[in-house]
Design an enzyme around this catalytic site. Structure first.
Site, short mmCIF file in Angstrom:
data_model
loop_
_atom_site.label_atom_id
_atom_site.label_comp_id
_atom_site.label_asym_id
_atom_site.label_seq_id
_atom_site.Cartn_x
_atom_site.Cartn_y
_atom_site.Cartn_z
N TYR A 198 22.61 -96.79 -32.00
CA TYR A 198 23.14 -95.75 -32.88
C TYR A 198 22.38 -94.47 -32.57
O TYR A 198 21.21 -94.33 -32.93
CB TYR A 198 22.95 -96.20 -34.33
CG TYR A 198 23.52 -95.31 -35.41
CD1 TYR A 198 24.31 -94.20 -35.13
CD2 TYR A 198 23.28 -95.60 -36.75
CE1 TYR A 198 24.82 -93.40 -36.15
CE2 TYR A 198 23.79 -94.82 -37.78
CZ TYR A 198 24.56 -93.72 -37.47
OH TYR A 198 25.07 -92.94 -38.48
N LYS A 232 27.14 -96.50 -31.02
CA LYS A 232 27.79 -95.60 -31.97
C LYS A 232 27.29 -94.21 -31.64
O LYS A 232 26.11 -93.89 -31.78
CB LYS A 232 27.44 -95.96 -33.42
CG LYS A 232 28.09 -95.01 -34.43
CD LYS A 232 27.72 -95.34 -35.87
CE LYS A 232 28.36 -94.36 -36.85
NZ LYS A 232 28.00 -94.64 -38.25
N ILE A 243 33.74 -95.67 -35.55
CA ILE A 243 33.16 -96.19 -36.79
C ILE A 243 33.30 -95.06 -37.78
O ILE A 243 32.53 -94.10 -37.76
CB ILE A 243 31.70 -96.62 -36.58
CG1 ILE A 243 31.63 -97.73 -35.52
CG2 ILE A 243 31.08 -97.10 -37.89
CD1 ILE A 243 30.22 -98.08 -35.07
#
Length: 302
Positions: free
Chosen positions: A141, A169, A211
């Protein structure tokens, strides 16, 4: 549970964590899980930024996972679950990996260490240590505007070679870096955008999905944008995106996930818009804007 590598694509929902009177609202959580399991999403992220994971106690996080998995088992559809973890202490995060190793999850979403601003060598060593230790696959992330450190493409490409690191992400807020990563990444390394407002742009550039907090609302439309891009129908994707583009701005007009929780409360999906300090509920001004938008969309749907 499923193989994360094969399922980390499409539209993933970073599920909000409902609270009531300071506690985890299990009734609302079950309602949310039933509702979104029936929608066109491809997986859940639990306990990450949108789920206020940094305010959850270990027992609450475990209960959160158990309830979501239990509700899916009682329904007709099972979706993969990624557990959000974050921290600035590699050793403590390894302990969290041990503590969650037998939970009914499919992988982890792990953010860069915050505040300490490690070097790229430090980031590489940190994530390799976690990936070596984890019982489940890891999605990285990258969100430098929260952590104060960017994972460069050189570091990401090194990490992408690790057998237990399956994707990213991408909240780097740097389109040039994202396009270069999509071009140079190894086969099978998934990249999902986490920037709601750039969802269509990222998909058009070649991202494997998103996401998307805003997909708590108009879920089918966000899924349709992804589907149209994958079919090569860019005009149709743009038309569907036009239906929700303003929504992505409204739901981030104040610190997230407070606006989304207010919306879900007003629509009856959760019993309270409560957030935990230092987050606060939306202002009266934004609440009025959301109320008007809900009413407008209801009239259009009618």
């Amino acid at each position: 549970m499923t193989g994360l590598h094969d399922h980390l694509l499409g539209l993933w929902l970073p599920l909000v964590t409902p609270f009531r009177d300071g506690a985890l609202d299990e009734r609302s959580l079950r309602r949310l899980t039933r509702h979104y399991s029936g929608q066109a999403i491809d997986g859940f992220i639990l306990g990450a930024t949108s789920g206020e994971g940094m305010t959850l106690r270990a027992a609450e996080l475990e209960r959160l996972v158990a309830i979501v998995r239990d509700e899916m088992a009682a329904g007709r559809r099972t979706l993969p679950i990624c557990l959000g973890l974050s921290g600035a202490d590699t050793s403590r995060l390894k302990e969290r990996l041990d503590e969650t190793a037998d939970w009914p999850i499919d992988g982890y979403l792990i953010a860069s260490p915050y505040y300490v601003r490690p070097s790229q060598r430090g980031l590489l060593a940190h994530f390799e240590a976690l990936a070596d230790h984890a019982a489940w696959p890891i999605a990285l992330y990258n969100i430098p505007y929260r952590t104060s450190v960017n994972i460069t493409n050189q570091t990401l490409l090194r990490l992408a070679e690790h057998r237990n690191i399956v994707g990213l992400k991408d909240c780097g807020a740097n389109r040039e870096q994202s396009i270069a990563l999509l071009r140079d990444r190894p086969k099978g390394f998934r990249v999902l955008t986490g920037e709601d407002a750039n969802y269509l742009e990222a998909l058009t550039d070649g991202a494997d999905g998103g996401i998307v907090l805003s997909a708590h609302v108009e879920t089918a439309t966000f899924a349709a944008v992804y589907a149209e891009v994958k079919r090569g129908n860019h005009d149709a994707a743009q038309a569907r995106w036009h239906e929700v583009a303003e929504l992505t701005r409204l739901l981030f007009a104040e610190p997230s996930p407070a606006p989304a929780k207010y919306w879900l409360w007003r629509c009856g999906l959760i019993d309270s818009p409560e957030v935990r300090l230092p987050m606060v509920e939306v202002s009266s001004e934004l609440a009025a804007q959301i109320d008007r938008e809900i009413e407008r969309r209801m009239k259009v749907a009618a």
